[in-house]
Design a protein around this motif. Structure first.
Motif, PDB file in Angstrom:
ATOM      1  N   ILE A   1       0.992  -1.173  -0.243  1.00 22.76           N
ATOM      2  CA  ILE A   1       0.109  -0.045  -0.072  1.00 22.76           C
ATOM      3  C   ILE A   1       0.892   1.123   0.029  1.00 22.76           C
ATOM      4  O   ILE A   1       1.639   1.218   1.080  1.00 22.76           O
ATOM      5  CB  ILE A   1      -0.962  -0.050   1.310  1.00 22.76           C
ATOM      6  CG1 ILE A   1      -1.937  -1.215   1.387  1.00 22.76           C
ATOM      7  CG2 ILE A   1      -1.966   1.297   1.292  1.00 22.76           C
ATOM      8  CD1 ILE A   1      -2.681  -1.408   2.652  1.00 22.76           C
ATOM      9  N   ILE A   2       0.821   1.995  -1.084  1.00 17.89           N
ATOM     10  CA  ILE A   2       1.704   3.070  -1.180  1.00 17.89           C
ATOM     11  C   ILE A   2       0.913   4.409  -1.069  1.00 17.89           C
ATOM     12  O   ILE A   2       0.078   4.764  -1.899  1.00 17.89           O
ATOM     13  CB  ILE A   2       2.582   3.143  -2.664  1.00 17.89           C
ATOM     14  CG1 ILE A   2       3.410   1.826  -2.786  1.00 17.89           C
ATOM     15  CG2 ILE A   2       3.377   4.360  -2.557  1.00 17.89           C
ATOM     16  CD1 ILE A   2       4.162   1.676  -4.000  1.00 17.89           C
TER      17      ILE A   2
ATOM     18  N   LYS B   1      -3.564   9.236   0.072  1.00 21.99           N
ATOM     19  CA  LYS B   1      -4.422   8.091  -0.292  1.00 21.99           C
ATOM     20  C   LYS B   1      -3.482   6.825  -0.593  1.00 21.99           C
ATOM     21  O   LYS B   1      -2.424   7.090  -1.166  1.00 21.99           O
ATOM     22  CB  LYS B   1      -5.266   8.259  -1.414  1.00 21.99           C
ATOM     23  CG  LYS B   1      -6.119   9.735  -1.262  1.00 21.99           C
ATOM     24  CD  LYS B   1      -7.129   9.712  -2.591  1.00 21.99           C
ATOM     25  CE  LYS B   1      -6.335  10.361  -3.742  1.00 21.99           C
ATOM     26  NZ  LYS B   1      -5.939  11.705  -3.703  1.00 21.99           N
ATOM     27  N   GLY B   2      -3.884   5.926   0.240  1.00 19.60           N
ATOM     28  CA  GLY B   2      -3.206   4.605   0.071  1.00 19.60           C
ATOM     29  C   GLY B   2      -3.696   3.900  -1.044  1.00 19.60           C
ATOM     30  O   GLY B   2      -4.639   3.174  -1.273  1.00 19.60           O
ATOM     31  N   VAL B   3      -2.643   3.538  -1.819  1.00 23.62           N
ATOM     32  CA  VAL B   3      -2.762   2.837  -3.344  1.00 23.62           C
ATOM     33  C   VAL B   3      -2.512   1.432  -3.020  1.00 23.62           C
ATOM     34  O   VAL B   3      -1.402   0.904  -2.618  1.00 23.62           O
ATOM     35  CB  VAL B   3      -2.040   3.432  -4.460  1.00 23.62           C
ATOM     36  CG1 VAL B   3      -2.000   2.793  -5.690  1.00 23.62           C
ATOM     37  CG2 VAL B   3      -2.169   4.836  -4.579  1.00 23.62           C
ATOM     38  N   MET B   4      -3.645   0.908  -3.279  1.00 21.33           N
ATOM     39  CA  MET B   4      -3.500  -0.791  -2.940  1.00 21.33           C
ATOM     40  C   MET B   4      -2.967  -1.536  -4.473  1.00 21.33           C
ATOM     41  O   MET B   4      -3.835  -1.390  -5.242  1.00 21.33           O
ATOM     42  CB  MET B   4      -4.844  -1.142  -2.681  1.00 21.33           C
ATOM     43  CG  MET B   4      -5.643  -0.945  -1.340  1.00 21.33           C
ATOM     44  SD  MET B   4      -6.836  -1.878  -0.637  1.00 21.33           S
ATOM     45  CE  MET B   4      -7.965  -1.213  -1.756  1.00 21.33           C
TER      46      MET B   4
ATOM     47  N   GLY C   1       3.281   6.840 -16.257  1.00 26.08           N
ATOM     48  CA  GLY C   1       2.473   6.305 -15.619  1.00 26.08           C
ATOM     49  C   GLY C   1       2.207   6.738 -14.274  1.00 26.08           C
ATOM     50  O   GLY C   1       2.522   7.968 -14.254  1.00 26.08           O
ATOM     51  N   MET C   2       1.565   6.075 -13.272  1.00 22.07           N
ATOM     52  CA  MET C   2       1.292   6.745 -12.020  1.00 22.07           C
ATOM     53  C   MET C   2       1.318   5.617 -10.836  1.00 22.07           C
ATOM     54  O   MET C   2       1.073   4.443 -11.307  1.00 22.07           O
ATOM     55  CB  MET C   2       0.034   7.531 -12.119  1.00 22.07           C
ATOM     56  CG  MET C   2      -1.014   6.886 -12.433  1.00 22.07           C
ATOM     57  SD  MET C   2      -2.485   7.799 -13.112  1.00 22.07           S
ATOM     58  CE  MET C   2      -2.858   8.845 -11.694  1.00 22.07           C
ATOM     59  N   THR C   3       1.211   6.029  -9.668  1.00 20.34           N
ATOM     60  CA  THR C   3       1.345   5.031  -8.540  1.00 20.34           C
ATOM     61  C   THR C   3       0.075   4.032  -8.834  1.00 20.34           C
ATOM     62  O   THR C   3       0.395   2.840  -8.546  1.00 20.34           O
ATOM     63  CB  THR C   3       1.427   5.759  -7.285  1.00 20.34           C
ATOM     64  OG1 THR C   3       2.399   6.622  -6.994  1.00 20.34           O
ATOM     65  CG2 THR C   3       1.392   4.515  -6.074  1.00 20.34           C
TER      66      THR C   3
ATOM     67  N   TYR D   1      -7.222   2.425  -0.178  1.00 25.23           N
ATOM     68  CA  TYR D   1      -7.232   1.652   1.089  1.00 25.23           C
ATOM     69  C   TYR D   1      -8.422   2.474   1.607  1.00 25.23           C
ATOM     70  O   TYR D   1      -8.156   3.837   2.037  1.00 25.23           O
ATOM     71  CB  TYR D   1      -6.101   1.543   1.818  1.00 25.23           C
ATOM     72  CG  TYR D   1      -6.262   0.633   2.878  1.00 25.23           C
ATOM     73  CD1 TYR D   1      -6.802  -0.562   2.606  1.00 25.23           C
ATOM     74  CD2 TYR D   1      -6.037   0.992   4.296  1.00 25.23           C
ATOM     75  CE1 TYR D   1      -6.897  -1.508   3.981  1.00 25.23           C
ATOM     76  CE2 TYR D   1      -6.168   0.191   5.405  1.00 25.23           C
ATOM     77  CZ  TYR D   1      -6.707  -1.005   5.248  1.00 25.23           C
ATOM     78  OH  TYR D   1      -6.908  -1.889   6.109  1.00 25.23           O
ATOM     79  N   LYS D   2      -9.536   1.984   2.032  1.00 24.68           N
ATOM     80  CA  LYS D   2     -10.561   2.334   2.934  1.00 24.68           C
ATOM     81  C   LYS D   2     -10.886   3.790   2.337  1.00 24.68           C
ATOM     82  O   LYS D   2     -11.552   4.657   3.556  1.00 24.68           O
ATOM     83  CB  LYS D   2     -10.049   2.609   4.449  1.00 24.68           C
ATOM     84  CG  LYS D   2      -9.819   1.381   5.046  1.00 24.68           C
ATOM     85  CD  LYS D   2      -9.507   1.278   6.671  1.00 24.68           C
ATOM     86  CE  LYS D   2      -8.370   2.283   7.190  1.00 24.68           C
ATOM     87  NZ  LYS D   2      -8.326   2.221   8.541  1.00 24.68           N
TER      88      LYS D   2
END
Length: 658
Positions: free
Chosen positions: A206-207, A217-220, A416-418, A480-481
């Protein structure tokens, strides 16, 4: 990187690489003697399995989350192996985290444990421990538990009681690895059991985004996301290649190349900004990946060295570079790699082909000679062995892009992107179209949406600009969430809104022309993309940093950081330069000369007002970790300075006179 990758998840990939590449060096980091010490693929895997066993023994379950606060180092990749081999997911970040980052990210991610690089980072976490209710263990990469608690007390802090239910236990990485080895000798095979349960759709990381547009924001990202990247990135590497790693290890762009070197048996050496020049000479990398800022720095260093050289050296460089530029442009045109956004007519193409062919014949011998006596020496600035360099995480200015390609350091710019793991498009050796970010990945779909009308262009028509939407195996699982935030960018049928503006070229490559969130909309309704203007301005030796402003105003302005070395006669620091009239007048004249219609800019893109900045943009403040400007932060911090550009009759009169 390879269509032959058969692993269904990263844990399988780690095992496969250990079997294939065994005693070959996998990763290297500098020791206290400032020499690179490496760890083999086999030792890395076995150490990772031991760490995973130790983590399982202290209660880490499959699908748990583990925070990792560390910079580039060998212990980071060992930690990464240990977490993934447990079936858990990491939540990585650097050691420059603020108290706010620690409180928000570690809590929001539901991290159960946290790895920290050293005692200093440990104290940062401990200071905020009352707000981190889920953390059961703090694991330090350097030092041993007894010594660590002694150090904490020496700083006037309470001892962390290993038996207390109020505080997490403090353990060492080495201690966990040793305990894991002991358990495996006794027959513990829980890691093997975990490996069988890891599914492609499980999270591996989770980045958290850098928060350039608000709360992070947490990228899953899943195992399948990363495996798809390794299948599709068009770079050919192998066991004899050496990567030099400088981007933050937790950055998604860097992690692809970490996993890529593991998959293909190459060696990756960790470095940092302070040691980059020295390490380039030591490692002599064949590949390296970085944000545009590094290439800008190397370019400026080369230019500075040329400018301080003798007249003969300056003349030789101009002749050599001019010859190489014409020769390489001709070669690339005949390969079909000259950027074409409008569609050339047949007569134009035939004419350019004849000119290119003539140039190659005439310039071939001079090019070979000049390359041998001049350009080959410039390549030594990067170690002299680079087969390719990868730029990502931001837009690479065209003049820098073309410069390195011209002196035979191929630049494979990507996009690109995360949220896309991160690759969507990438240049390859066959399709090295300067000014574009390469071809769209296999397995990836793209559509463009007209910003004004909302009309969807699918498949994208060549030469037509639109907002980029993508769909493919690399698209994140979501934030995430944050279901509402996820729904804003990711549709039910899998299309992700990148927020970027792009054009498909007639070379079948993608060109990024701006960002919808960055677009400055003037009062007259004109949409202005600030990045091309900023890229033009930072080419000037008078300017170090710049940000274009003008949202909802009649004209554009710019916040500019003067080049301290260039204006040293006017002051020794930025604050002095910011108030110097001579400096401002010189930069105003420079801006006027650069941003004009003769250079391809529209009349409404001219900069009418400038203000000089009293300090540089800093990472963690005005800049994100990948060195992109946090426009909302700068706009708020220099609100009064920006407002002064649009306040009063003087400014309006200047606008009228333009």
């Amino acid at each position: 990187m390879s269509s032959e990758i058969t692993a269904k998840n990263l844990a399988e990939l780690f095992y496969d690489s250990a079997q294939k590449f065994g005693d070959q060096p996998a990763f290297g980091t500098k020791n206290k003697e400032k020499q690179f010490s490496t760890i083999s693929f086999q030792d890395l895997y076995e150490t990772g399995v031991s760490l995973a066993t130790g983590l399982i023994a202290i209660g880490l379950n499959s699908k748990d989350h583990v925070a990792v606060l560390s910079e580039n180092r060998k212990e980071w990749i060992i930690t990464n192996y240990g977490i993934i081999l447990c079936g858990a997911a990491d939540v990585p970040r650097g050691t420059d985290v603020t108290d706010g980052d620690i409180q928000y990210i570690l809590s929001h991610s539901d991290a159960k444990m946290v790895f920290v690089e050293d005692e200093l980072t440990l104290r940062k976490v401990k200071k905020n421990i009352s707000k981190l209710q889920n953390i059961t263990h703090m694991i330090v990469m350097e030092g041993e538990p007894g010594l660590l608690n002694t150090q904490l007390r020496s700083h006037g802090e309470d001892e962390v009681d290993p038996g207390s239910h109020l505080y997490p236990k403090v353990l060492s990485l080495n201690g966990l690895v040793e305990n894991g080895r002991r358990l495996r000798k006794l027959g513990d095979r829980r890691v093997e059991e975990r490996l069988l349960t890891i599914q492609p759709d499980d999270l591996f990381t989770i980045i958290y985004t850098s928060g350039t547009t608000g709360e992070p924001k947490g990228v899953m990202l899943t195992h399948a996301n990363m495996i798809s990247q390794l299948r599709n990135i068009p770079i050919k590497i192998g066991p004899k290649d050496r990567f030099l790693s400088i981007l933050p290890v937790w950055h998604s762009f860097e992690r692809v190349f970490q996993m890529g070197t593991i998959a293909m048996g190459a060696t990756q050496y960790y470095t940092n900004v302070r040691n980059i020049r020295e390490d380039l000479m030591i490692v002599k990398p064949t590949f390296m990946a970085s944000a545009p800022r590094l290439w800008e720095s190397i370019y400026q260093g080369i230019q500075s060295k040329i400018q301080t050289g003798s007249v003969i050296k300056k003349v030789l460089f101009r002749l050599a570079y001019g010859c190489a530029l014409m020769f390489q442009r001709s070669i690339q045109f005949l390969k079909g790699n000259r950027l074409d956004l409008h569609g050339r007519k047949i007569i134009e193409s035939i004419t350019l082909a004849m000119i290119s062919l003539t140039s190659i014949i005439v310039l071939y011998l001079p090019y070979i000679i000049f390359d041998l006596i001049v350009l080959s020496k410039l390549r030594q600035a990067t170690g002299g062995k680079l087969k390719g360099s990868v730029s990502g995480g931001g837009s690479l200015p065209y003049h820098i892009d073309e410069f390195f390609n011209t002196i035979s350091i191929p630049v494979f710019e990507g996009y690109g992107m995360t949220e896309t793991s991160p690759g969507l498009a990438f240049r390859s050796e066959k399709h090295r179209v300067i000014g574009s970010v390469g071809q769209i990945f296999p397995e990836t779909e793209i559509l463009l949406k007209d910003v004004d009308t909302g009309i969807v262009i699918y498949p994208p028509k060549k030469g037509i600009k639109g907002e980029i939407f993508v769909r493919g195996p690399q698209i994140m699982k979501g934030y995430y969430k944050r279901p509402e935030a996820t729904a804003k960018v990711l549709s039910d049928d899998g299309w992700l809104n990148t927020g970027d503006l792009g054009i498909m070229s007639f070379n079948n490559t993608l060109k990024i022309v701006g960002r919808t969130k960055e677009t400055v909309v003037l009062l007259n309704g004109e949409n202005v993309e600030p990045v091309p203007i900023e890229n033009k301005l930072i080419q000037s030796p008078l300017i170090d940093q710049v940000m274009v402003v003008g949202q909802d105003q009649k004209y554009l302005g710019a916040l500019i950081l003067p080049a301290l070395e260039t204006f040293s006669e006017y002051g020794s620091n930025y604050e002095q330069l910011a108030t110097n009239r001579n400096v401002k007048e010189k930069i105003e004249e420079e801006v006027k000369n650069l941003i004009r219609t003769e250079n391809g800019f529209k009349s409404f893109e001219k900069i009418v007002e400038i203000r000089l900045l009293p300090k540089t943009f800093e990472v963690g403040d005005e800049l994100s970790a990948k060195l992109s400007v946090k426009r909302h932060v700068v706009s708020e911090k220099y609100k009064s300075l920006i407002e002064s550009m649009y306040d009063g009759k003087t400014q309006m009169q200047k606008y009228v006179n333009q």
